[in-house]
Motif scaffolding. Sequence first.
Motif, PDB file in Angstrom:
ATOM      1  N   ASP A  72       0.828  -1.212   0.000  1.00  0.00           N
ATOM      2  CA  ASP A  72       0.000   0.000   0.000  1.00  0.00           C
ATOM      3  C   ASP A  72       0.864   1.264   0.000  1.00  0.00           C
ATOM      4  N   GLN A  73       2.006   1.213   0.652  1.00  0.00           N
ATOM      5  CA  GLN A  73       2.904   2.376   0.689  1.00  0.00           C
ATOM      6  C   GLN A  73       3.366   2.768  -0.718  1.00  0.00           C
ATOM      7  N   ARG A  74       3.598   1.748  -1.561  1.00  0.00           N
ATOM      8  CA  ARG A  74       4.082   1.998  -2.926  1.00  0.00           C
ATOM      9  C   ARG A  74       2.961   1.919  -3.961  1.00  0.00           C
ATOM     10  N   ASN A  75       1.715   1.779  -3.493  1.00  0.00           N
ATOM     11  CA  ASN A  75       0.547   1.721  -4.395  1.00  0.00           C
ATOM     12  C   ASN A  75       0.679   0.604  -5.429  1.00  0.00           C
ATOM     13  N   TYR A  76       1.048  -0.572  -4.948  1.00  0.00           N
ATOM     14  CA  TYR A  76       1.344  -1.688  -5.838  1.00  0.00           C
ATOM     15  C   TYR A  76       0.560  -2.930  -5.414  1.00  0.00           C
ATOM     16  N   VAL A  77      -0.045  -3.588  -6.406  1.00  0.00           N
ATOM     17  CA  VAL A  77      -0.771  -4.842  -6.183  1.00  0.00           C
ATOM     18  C   VAL A  77      -0.305  -5.841  -7.234  1.00  0.00           C
ATOM     19  N   ARG A  78      -0.007  -7.058  -6.794  1.00  0.00           N
ATOM     20  CA  ARG A  78       0.315  -8.141  -7.728  1.00  0.00           C
ATOM     21  C   ARG A  78      -0.602  -9.318  -7.410  1.00  0.00           C
ATOM     22  N   VAL A  79      -1.218  -9.849  -8.472  1.00  0.00           N
ATOM     23  CA  VAL A  79      -2.020 -11.060  -8.346  1.00  0.00           C
ATOM     24  C   VAL A  79      -1.383 -12.109  -9.251  1.00  0.00           C
ATOM     25  N   THR A  80      -1.051 -13.233  -8.661  1.00  0.00           N
ATOM     26  CA  THR A  80      -0.489 -14.351  -9.403  1.00  0.00           C
ATOM     27  C   THR A  80      -1.544 -15.439  -9.456  1.00  0.00           C
ATOM     28  N   PHE A  81      -1.883 -15.882 -10.660  1.00  0.00           N
ATOM     29  CA  PHE A  81      -2.917 -16.906 -10.790  1.00  0.00           C
ATOM     30  C   PHE A  81      -2.348 -18.155 -11.435  1.00  0.00           C
ATOM     31  N   THR A  82      -3.007 -19.266 -11.163  1.00  0.00           N
ATOM     32  CA  THR A  82      -2.548 -20.565 -11.643  1.00  0.00           C
ATOM     33  C   THR A  82      -3.653 -21.214 -12.469  1.00  0.00           C
ATOM     34  N   PRO A  83      -3.499 -21.268 -13.785  1.00  0.00           N
ATOM     35  CA  PRO A  83      -4.506 -21.939 -14.617  1.00  0.00           C
ATOM     36  C   PRO A  83      -4.643 -23.409 -14.207  1.00  0.00           C
ATOM     37  N   THR A  84      -5.813 -23.990 -14.475  1.00  0.00           N
ATOM     38  CA  THR A  84      -6.052 -25.385 -14.067  1.00  0.00           C
ATOM     39  C   THR A  84      -5.251 -26.380 -14.894  1.00  0.00           C
ATOM     40  N   VAL A  85      -4.862 -25.995 -16.107  1.00  0.00           N
ATOM     41  CA  VAL A  85      -4.020 -26.848 -16.952  1.00  0.00           C
ATOM     42  C   VAL A  85      -2.948 -25.980 -17.602  1.00  0.00           C
ATOM     43  N   GLU A  86      -1.798 -26.553 -17.902  1.00  0.00           N
ATOM     44  CA  GLU A  86      -0.683 -25.736 -18.390  1.00  0.00           C
ATOM     45  C   GLU A  86      -0.861 -25.228 -19.820  1.00  0.00           C
ATOM     46  N   HIS A  87      -1.800 -25.764 -20.556  1.00  0.00           N
ATOM     47  CA  HIS A  87      -2.067 -25.282 -21.917  1.00  0.00           C
ATOM     48  C   HIS A  87      -3.420 -24.565 -21.994  1.00  0.00           C
ATOM     49  N   CYS A  88      -3.859 -23.983 -20.883  1.00  0.00           N
ATOM     50  CA  CYS A  88      -5.155 -23.308 -20.798  1.00  0.00           C
ATOM     51  C   CYS A  88      -5.238 -22.171 -21.821  1.00  0.00           C
ATOM     52  N   SER A  89      -6.202 -22.285 -22.725  1.00  0.00           N
ATOM     53  CA  SER A  89      -6.367 -21.243 -23.746  1.00  0.00           C
ATOM     54  C   SER A  89      -7.077 -20.015 -23.184  1.00  0.00           C
ATOM     55  N   MET A  90      -7.596 -20.124 -21.976  1.00  0.00           N
ATOM     56  CA  MET A  90      -8.321 -19.021 -21.351  1.00  0.00           C
ATOM     57  C   MET A  90      -7.452 -18.208 -20.388  1.00  0.00           C
ATOM     58  N   ALA A  91      -6.181 -18.512 -20.292  1.00  0.00           N
ATOM     59  CA  ALA A  91      -5.312 -17.822 -19.330  1.00  0.00           C
ATOM     60  C   ALA A  91      -5.313 -16.309 -19.538  1.00  0.00           C
ATOM     61  N   THR A  92      -5.255 -15.881 -20.783  1.00  0.00           N
ATOM     62  CA  THR A  92      -5.241 -14.439 -21.049  1.00  0.00           C
ATOM     63  C   THR A  92      -6.575 -13.805 -20.669  1.00  0.00           C
ATOM     64  N   ILE A  93      -7.677 -14.496 -20.940  1.00  0.00           N
ATOM     65  CA  ILE A  93      -9.004 -13.977 -20.562  1.00  0.00           C
ATOM     66  C   ILE A  93      -9.120 -13.895 -19.041  1.00  0.00           C
ATOM     67  N   ILE A  94      -8.656 -14.927 -18.347  1.00  0.00           N
ATOM     68  CA  ILE A  94      -8.706 -14.918 -16.876  1.00  0.00           C
ATOM     69  C   ILE A  94      -7.901 -13.735 -16.343  1.00  0.00           C
ATOM     70  N   GLY A  95      -6.696 -13.551 -16.860  1.00  0.00           N
ATOM     71  CA  GLY A  95      -5.869 -12.428 -16.432  1.00  0.00           C
ATOM     72  C   GLY A  95      -6.506 -11.089 -16.753  1.00  0.00           C
ATOM     73  N   LEU A  96      -7.144 -11.000 -17.911  1.00  0.00           N
ATOM     74  CA  LEU A  96      -7.839  -9.766 -18.292  1.00  0.00           C
ATOM     75  C   LEU A  96      -9.003  -9.498 -17.335  1.00  0.00           C
ATOM     76  N   CYS A  97      -9.722 -10.542 -16.956  1.00  0.00           N
ATOM     77  CA  CYS A  97     -10.814 -10.385 -15.991  1.00  0.00           C
ATOM     78  C   CYS A  97     -10.289  -9.865 -14.653  1.00  0.00           C
ATOM     79  N   LEU A  98      -9.178 -10.430 -14.190  1.00  0.00           N
ATOM     80  CA  LEU A  98      -8.575  -9.964 -12.942  1.00  0.00           C
ATOM     81  C   LEU A  98      -8.194  -8.494 -13.040  1.00  0.00           C
ATOM     82  N   ARG A  99      -7.539  -8.124 -14.148  1.00  0.00           N
ATOM     83  CA  ARG A  99      -7.107  -6.741 -14.341  1.00  0.00           C
ATOM     84  C   ARG A  99      -8.306  -5.790 -14.379  1.00  0.00           C
TER      85      ARG A  99
END
Length: 159
Positions: A72-99
């Motif tokens: 909070d002091q540096r106004n920084y947030v990081r979210v690390t997510f783990t797709p259910t499979v390593e070739h998940c074609s929805m990873a970018t959509i999931i990340g976009l939803c989070l953003r």
Amino acid sequence: MVSGLINANPVIYERKERRARTTPSAPHDEYAVEPIDQQEIFDHIRDIKDPEHPYSLEELKVITEEAVEVDDQRNYVRVTFTPTVEHCSMATIIGLCLRVKLMRSLPLRYKVDIRVAPGSHATEAAVNKQLNDKERVAAALENPNLLDMVDECLAPSYD
């Protein structure tokens, strides 16, 4: 939701019980900015629906409270997510939803970093680059089909 599922039978985890928020007592100041913490960020994103399944990202363990970092002091947030499979074609959509959820929820002063967990996706570097490039995110959100998909994932569920 999408047909032709990449992970037709995902493991479903029990949701964590919501904890009551505690705010530190401070002198009343109408201009004071309350700090944002890990729990608050997790509460914002825990109910995002998976693009392929009728489950939340929390239920699929794509996100966990422990994978949220806040400075909070540096106004920084990081979210690390783990797709259910390593070739998940929805990873970018999931990340976009989070953003998008965090863009809509947090004050503008925060820099948000969305990442795929190291070693959890076949194209991890490319996904991370897309999710943290302002121009690519803006272009994606100009696409009505992508925006509809994001809005569907962010829509509240009444279960």
